[in-house]
Each structure stands twice: as C-alpha cells, then as structure tokens.
Design a protein around this motif. Structure first.
Motif, PDB file in Angstrom:
ATOM      1  N   SER A 234       0.814  -1.212   0.000  1.00 42.96           N
ATOM      2  CA  SER A 234       0.000   0.000   0.000  1.00 42.96           C
ATOM      3  C   SER A 234       0.852   1.267   0.000  1.00 42.96           C
ATOM      4  N   THR A 235       2.061   1.212   0.568  1.00 43.22           N
ATOM      5  CA  THR A 235       2.933   2.390   0.562  1.00 43.22           C
ATOM      6  C   THR A 235       3.337   2.767  -0.864  1.00 43.22           C
ATOM      7  N   VAL A 236       3.573   1.754  -1.695  1.00 45.32           N
ATOM      8  CA  VAL A 236       3.918   2.002  -3.099  1.00 45.32           C
ATOM      9  C   VAL A 236       2.711   2.539  -3.852  1.00 45.32           C
ATOM     10  N   LEU A 237       1.544   1.939  -3.621  1.00 41.16           N
ATOM     11  CA  LEU A 237       0.321   2.380  -4.301  1.00 41.16           C
ATOM     12  C   LEU A 237       0.026   3.849  -3.998  1.00 41.16           C
ATOM     13  N   LYS A 238       0.238   4.240  -2.763  1.00 41.45           N
ATOM     14  CA  LYS A 238       0.019   5.636  -2.378  1.00 41.45           C
ATOM     15  C   LYS A 238       0.989   6.554  -3.107  1.00 41.45           C
ATOM     16  N   SER A 239       2.259   6.162  -3.174  1.00 37.20           N
ATOM     17  CA  SER A 239       3.275   6.986  -3.835  1.00 37.20           C
ATOM     18  C   SER A 239       3.056   7.063  -5.339  1.00 37.20           C
ATOM     19  N   LEU A 240       2.569   5.960  -5.922  1.00 41.86           N
ATOM     20  CA  LEU A 240       2.333   5.912  -7.369  1.00 41.86           C
ATOM     21  C   LEU A 240       1.105   6.709  -7.791  1.00 41.86           C
ATOM     22  N   ASP A 241       0.211   6.982  -6.838  1.00 39.90           N
ATOM     23  CA  ASP A 241      -1.086   7.566  -7.181  1.00 39.90           C
ATOM     24  C   ASP A 241      -1.802   6.661  -8.185  1.00 39.90           C
ATOM     25  N   ALA A 242      -1.782   5.353  -7.881  1.00 41.11           N
ATOM     26  CA  ALA A 242      -2.369   4.339  -8.779  1.00 41.11           C
ATOM     27  C   ALA A 242      -3.885   4.476  -8.835  1.00 41.11           C
ATOM     28  N   HIS A 243      -4.457   4.062  -9.954  1.00 47.05           N
ATOM     29  CA  HIS A 243      -5.902   4.119 -10.129  1.00 47.05           C
ATOM     30  C   HIS A 243      -6.576   2.800  -9.797  1.00 47.05           C
ATOM     31  N   ILE A 244      -5.920   1.686 -10.166  1.00 42.16           N
ATOM     32  CA  ILE A 244      -6.542   0.379  -9.978  1.00 42.16           C
ATOM     33  C   ILE A 244      -5.436  -0.660  -9.735  1.00 42.16           C
ATOM     34  N   PHE A 245      -5.680  -1.555  -8.780  1.00 38.07           N
ATOM     35  CA  PHE A 245      -4.671  -2.520  -8.355  1.00 38.07           C
ATOM     36  C   PHE A 245      -5.267  -3.928  -8.362  1.00 38.07           C
ATOM     37  N   PHE A 246      -4.571  -4.870  -9.001  1.00 34.26           N
ATOM     38  CA  PHE A 246      -5.027  -6.249  -9.143  1.00 34.26           C
ATOM     39  C   PHE A 246      -4.132  -7.174  -8.319  1.00 34.26           C
ATOM     40  N   ASP A 247      -4.734  -7.969  -7.420  1.00 33.19           N
ATOM     41  CA  ASP A 247      -3.953  -8.883  -6.582  1.00 33.19           C
ATOM     42  C   ASP A 247      -4.806 -10.121  -6.281  1.00 33.19           C
ATOM     43  N   ASP A 248      -4.119 -11.255  -6.067  1.00 34.21           N
ATOM     44  CA  ASP A 248      -4.854 -12.497  -5.798  1.00 34.21           C
ATOM     45  C   ASP A 248      -5.148 -12.713  -4.321  1.00 34.21           C
ATOM     46  N   LYS A 249      -4.627 -11.855  -3.444  1.00 36.86           N
ATOM     47  CA  LYS A 249      -4.840 -12.036  -2.004  1.00 36.86           C
ATOM     48  C   LYS A 249      -5.762 -10.953  -1.451  1.00 36.86           C
ATOM     49  N   HIS A 250      -6.783 -11.404  -0.709  1.00 32.38           N
ATOM     50  CA  HIS A 250      -7.755 -10.466  -0.144  1.00 32.38           C
ATOM     51  C   HIS A 250      -7.088  -9.444   0.772  1.00 32.38           C
TER      52      HIS A 250
ATOM     53  N   HIS B   5      -4.179  -8.098   0.655  1.00 33.87           N
ATOM     54  CA  HIS B   5      -3.510  -7.041  -0.101  1.00 33.87           C
ATOM     55  C   HIS B   5      -4.540  -6.078  -0.708  1.00 33.87           C
ATOM     56  N   CYS B   6      -5.667  -6.629  -1.131  1.00 40.06           N
ATOM     57  CA  CYS B   6      -6.747  -5.787  -1.667  1.00 40.06           C
ATOM     58  C   CYS B   6      -7.318  -4.890  -0.574  1.00 40.06           C
ATOM     59  N   GLN B   7      -7.491  -5.431   0.625  1.00 35.26           N
ATOM     60  CA  GLN B   7      -8.004  -4.643   1.741  1.00 35.26           C
ATOM     61  C   GLN B   7      -7.063  -3.485   2.062  1.00 35.26           C
ATOM     62  N   ALA B   8      -5.768  -3.762   2.079  1.00 30.02           N
ATOM     63  CA  ALA B   8      -4.781  -2.727   2.386  1.00 30.02           C
ATOM     64  C   ALA B   8      -4.724  -1.655   1.304  1.00 30.02           C
ATOM     65  N   ALA B   9      -5.076  -2.038   0.069  1.00 31.78           N
ATOM     66  CA  ALA B   9      -5.003  -1.108  -1.065  1.00 31.78           C
ATOM     67  C   ALA B   9      -6.220  -0.197  -1.168  1.00 31.78           C
ATOM     68  N   LYS B  10      -7.293  -0.536  -0.495  1.00 30.10           N
ATOM     69  CA  LYS B  10      -8.559   0.180  -0.654  1.00 30.10           C
ATOM     70  C   LYS B  10      -8.481   1.697  -0.492  1.00 30.10           C
ATOM     71  N   PRO B  11      -7.711   2.221   0.458  1.00 26.45           N
ATOM     72  CA  PRO B  11      -7.686   3.689   0.594  1.00 26.45           C
ATOM     73  C   PRO B  11      -7.003   4.409  -0.573  1.00 26.45           C
ATOM     74  N   TYR B  12      -6.279   3.665  -1.427  1.00 27.03           N
ATOM     75  CA  TYR B  12      -5.425   4.314  -2.416  1.00 27.03           C
ATOM     76  C   TYR B  12      -5.790   4.025  -3.868  1.00 27.03           C
ATOM     77  N   ALA B  13      -6.569   2.990  -4.124  1.00 27.69           N
ATOM     78  CA  ALA B  13      -6.896   2.619  -5.510  1.00 27.69           C
ATOM     79  C   ALA B  13      -8.131   1.730  -5.521  1.00 27.69           C
ATOM     80  N   ILE B  14      -8.715   1.577  -6.701  1.00 24.82           N
ATOM     81  CA  ILE B  14      -9.750   0.554  -6.852  1.00 24.82           C
ATOM     82  C   ILE B  14      -9.060  -0.785  -6.643  1.00 24.82           C
ATOM     83  N   ALA B  15      -9.516  -1.542  -5.665  1.00 22.48           N
ATOM     84  CA  ALA B  15      -8.889  -2.824  -5.333  1.00 22.48           C
ATOM     85  C   ALA B  15      -9.640  -3.948  -6.038  1.00 22.48           C
ATOM     86  N   VAL B  16      -8.911  -4.724  -6.839  1.00 24.22           N
ATOM     87  CA  VAL B  16      -9.519  -5.781  -7.641  1.00 24.22           C
ATOM     88  C   VAL B  16      -8.926  -7.127  -7.229  1.00 24.22           C
ATOM     89  N   HIS B  17      -9.772  -8.011  -6.758  1.00 19.74           N
ATOM     90  CA  HIS B  17      -9.310  -9.346  -6.341  1.00 19.74           C
ATOM     91  C   HIS B  17      -9.363 -10.294  -7.536  1.00 19.74           C
TER      92      HIS B  17
END
Length: 281
Positions: free
Chosen positions: A240-256, A258-270
């Motif tokens: 999530s620290t990288v996602l915040k720095s990247l100003d990412a729009h959408i993040f794809f991960d196979d682990k729930h 990681h998706c939960q941690a990404a929620k404040p910074y991008a659309i989290a896609v499982h």
C-alpha cells in the motif's frame, strides 16, 4: 490444387482473426457493478484510452430478472456505452463467455453465479472490492501483482504449501525456465500495447518476490517483451505504501489482505485463482 488453395484461404482467415483478436481488448462487465460509481467512472475513462493499435469493446452481462432499460441508462450516465449486451440466464452466460473469451471479466464480489460461469468457461475473472474513492482519471495507471495474476500460481502454490525457503529454492532451480502465463496475461499484454501508443496509460508490477526469485520473473517479463513503467519487488513488504506513492488508479492482486490494504489508495480488484478460489455454489 483446389485443396491447397482452400487450405491457404483458411490459413489467411485464421491469421486475420488472430490479428483482430490481438488488437481488440474485450472487457466483460457484471451488471451489478452499476451501483459502483467509482468503477463506472474508471470504465468510462479506460474506454476512451483506445489507440490505433488497440480498440476496446465492453460487454454487459445481466440477469434476466433485472430491468434492462434502467440498467443501460444508469451505465450511460457515467459515459459507459456497451458494444454488446447479454441479458440472459446462467447457462447461456457460461456458453457465451466460453465463445467470446473476453480478456477479463469484472464482477461484483457477491455475484458467485457469474464468477462460477467464468471459471467454467476458463475466463479470467476478478471482483471489485471497493467503491468509495474520488475519481482521478486524467492519466490511467494500472498496477498488477505478479504470481497468480501476470504469472500462473505454479510458484505461489509452492510458497503456500511448503513455505518461503522451498519457494526460493524452487525459483532458483527453475531460473532458466519461463514462468507460465497467468489469468490476466492477455489483459496486461494489451495494456502494454496501449502504454506504447498512449502517453496517458501506464502499468506497473508490484510483487512480494525478492532475492533469488527475481531472476525468473525478470527473465519471463523480458521474454514476453513487456515493459512495465515501474517494477517493485517488495520482499513481502507493505504494497500500500507504493500504491500511495504511485497515485495508482486500480490494483489487481490475488490475495484479499492485499486488496483490503489497497482500498484507501486505488480501486482494489481481487483476482481469484488456484488455492485462492472460493466460489459459493
């Protein structure tokens, strides 16, 4: 002679079909996502990022029990216009997904019926985990996990079953072998083409891999001629620290998690695959 000419014609047609398939990105959309304002805005934005080398088609899958006209009108309010609409039952959805083979299916995380249809059809499916972020789509930055997303879950299974040391040893022993492609390989490959021809599109790799496991991953990416704008090998660190720095729009991960941690910074896609698949019957 006639048979030879016929075979040549068939070969040419197959090549044309392959070229067309590789130059069109097909996005299948679950009708239940109409209530996800954030995702609809992203879908509208990504549809506008097409380029000379890649066109984008959107395909709506809805249930026969839903009111179709208000549904289509609601999507249109966000600027989403569908190339195809399939308003039908579960059996037909499975058959259509198998025939169309979209590059990716975006589904509501509670729509187990559509997810099951996708898995039966060998279609890459993923679920949207959040809907409460402010839009920011002047440029498009997509971020992907590696194992069980870009790559298959072959190595992931070794890690989950036997632990990191065995995983590290497994990847070092196979460092000269390419990793098998994963569920989103086709989608990422087409995003990679868009990135080359549209300065407003970027994609990055964000993975827990590190140490000796880097070699096989990098070798595979280079062999596939993929060119992520950024690559982050986190050694299991907080993504999530990288996602915040990247100003990412959408993040794809196979682990729930990681998706939960990404929620404040991008659309989290499982992206459920292999050991992480859990579809309610």
């Amino acid at each position: 002679m006639i048979k030879k000419v016929s075979n040549v014609v068939i070969t040419i047609r197959k090549r044309r079909a392959l070229i067309m398939k590789e130059s069109v990105m097909r996005l299948a959309i679950d009708a239940k996502l109409v209530s996800n304002r954030r995702f609809c805005q992203w879908l509208s934005a990504v549809s506008e990022k097409h380029c000379d080398k890649m066109s984008i088609e959107t395909i709506l899958f809805s249930s026969s029990s839903m009111k179709l006209m208000p549904l289509v009108a609601s999507f249109q309010e966000f600027g989403v216009i569908f190339n195809q609409v399939f308003h039908t039952n579960k059996k037909m959805k499975t058959a259509l997904l198998a025939e169309i083979q979209p590059d990716i299916l975006f589904a509501d995380n509670k729509n187990s019926i559509l997810l099951e249809a996708a898995f039966k059809s060998s279609v890459a499916a993923c679920t949207i985990e959040n809907d409460d972020l402010k839009p920011k789509f002047n440029r498009m930055h997509l971020v992907f996990d590696a194992d069980a997303v870009l790559f298959s879950d072959e190595a992931e299974q070794v890690n989950l079953k036997y632990g990191f040391e065995k995983f590290d040893e497994h990847e070092w022993d196979k460092r000269e072998q390419l990793l098998p492609s994963g569920p989103l390989f086709s989608f990422i490959k087409k995003i990679n083409i868009m990135q080359k021809h549209n300065i407003d599109v970027q994609w990055s790799l964000l993975t827990a891999r590190s140490g000796r496991a880097l070699f096989r991953a990098i070798k595979t990416i280079e062999h596939w001629q993929l060119e992520p704008a950024h690559m982050f090998f986190m050694s299991g660190g907080d993504k999530s620290t990288v996602l915040k720095s990247l100003d990412a729009h959408i993040f794809f991960d196979d682990k729930h998690e990681h998706c939960q941690a990404a929620k404040p910074y991008a659309i989290a896609v499982h992206v459920p695959m292999g050991l992480n698949i859990n579809v309610s019957k």
